[in-house]
Design a protein around this motif. Structure first.
Motif, mmCIF file in Angstrom:
data_model
loop_
_atom_site.group_PDB
_atom_site.id
_atom_site.type_symbol
_atom_site.label_atom_id
_atom_site.label_comp_id
_atom_site.label_asym_id
_atom_site.label_seq_id
_atom_site.Cartn_x
_atom_site.Cartn_y
_atom_site.Cartn_z
ATOM 1 N N VAL A 120 0.865 -1.174 0.000
ATOM 2 C CA VAL A 120 0.000 0.000 0.000
ATOM 3 C C VAL A 120 0.903 1.226 0.000
ATOM 4 N N SER A 121 0.569 2.176 -0.870
ATOM 5 C CA SER A 121 1.345 3.402 -0.940
ATOM 6 C C SER A 121 0.418 4.563 -1.243
ATOM 7 N N LYS A 122 0.852 5.749 -0.870
ATOM 8 C CA LYS A 122 0.090 6.952 -1.159
ATOM 9 C C LYS A 122 0.974 7.884 -1.971
ATOM 10 N N VAL A 123 0.345 8.541 -2.938
ATOM 11 C CA VAL A 123 1.071 9.506 -3.759
ATOM 12 C C VAL A 123 0.213 10.758 -3.884
ATOM 13 N N TYR A 124 0.849 11.906 -3.677
ATOM 14 C CA TYR A 124 0.161 13.176 -3.756
ATOM 15 C C TYR A 124 0.491 13.828 -5.087
ATOM 16 N N ILE A 125 -0.529 14.172 -5.847
ATOM 17 C CA ILE A 125 -0.355 14.799 -7.149
ATOM 18 C C ILE A 125 -0.884 16.227 -7.061
ATOM 19 N N PRO A 126 -0.017 17.228 -7.115
ATOM 20 C CA PRO A 126 -0.505 18.608 -7.078
ATOM 21 C C PRO A 126 -1.223 18.964 -8.378
ATOM 22 N N ASN A 127 -2.211 19.855 -8.266
ATOM 23 C CA ASN A 127 -2.913 20.313 -9.462
ATOM 24 C C ASN A 127 -1.952 21.083 -10.359
ATOM 25 N N LYS A 128 -2.036 20.827 -11.656
ATOM 26 C CA LYS A 128 -1.200 21.548 -12.609
ATOM 27 C C LYS A 128 -1.881 22.851 -12.985
ATOM 28 N N LYS A 129 -1.133 23.910 -12.936
ATOM 29 C CA LYS A 129 -1.723 25.218 -13.262
ATOM 30 C C LYS A 129 -1.052 25.832 -14.450
#
Length: 129
Positions: A120-129
């Protein structure tokens, strides 16, 4: 007959052969246990490599925005039929307002009899602007 001969008697030879046989049997037993442990270790390493490979590929595709999650799941479950993949999005307020947190869970079944490798892993993807 002269009793001062320096050879081995038949009893001494039989005892030494018996001792060598007992020693050989115990060494062969250790060898078979070592072989079984090596096979189990290989299976564990294979399952870990498969799950880590899937995980890293999914993470990179999520970061790059190349695929939809359903397409990724279908592709990897087809490539690795003994696997089950789930990707969940977390749209919580606060820290994650500027992006999406994905929780990726990968299960690989039956690499070893009755075993399941779970990553199990978590990845944070920031919104592209």
């Amino acid at each position: 007959m002269n009793r001062t001969s320096s050879g081995f008697t038949l009893v001494e030879v039989l005892i030494s052969i018996a001792l060598m046989g007992i020693t050989a049997v115990s060494i062969l037993g250790l060898h078979s246990i070592s072989l079984q442990n090596n096979i189990i270790s290989k299976e564990i390493i294979e399952s870990t490599v498969i799950t880590k490979d899937i995980m890293e590929n999914i993470k990179s595709q999520l970061v790059n925005g190349n695929y939809k999650t359903s397409e990724m799941i279908a592709y990897y479950e087809k490539k690795y039929p003994e696997s089950e993949i789930s990707i969940k999005k977390d749209f919580s307020k606060g820290l994650y307002e500027k992006g999406i947190l994905y929780e990726i869970e990968i299960k690989v079944f039956n690499i070893r009899k009755g075993s399941t490798e779970i990553v199990v892993s978590k990845v944070y993807i920031p919104n592209k602007k």
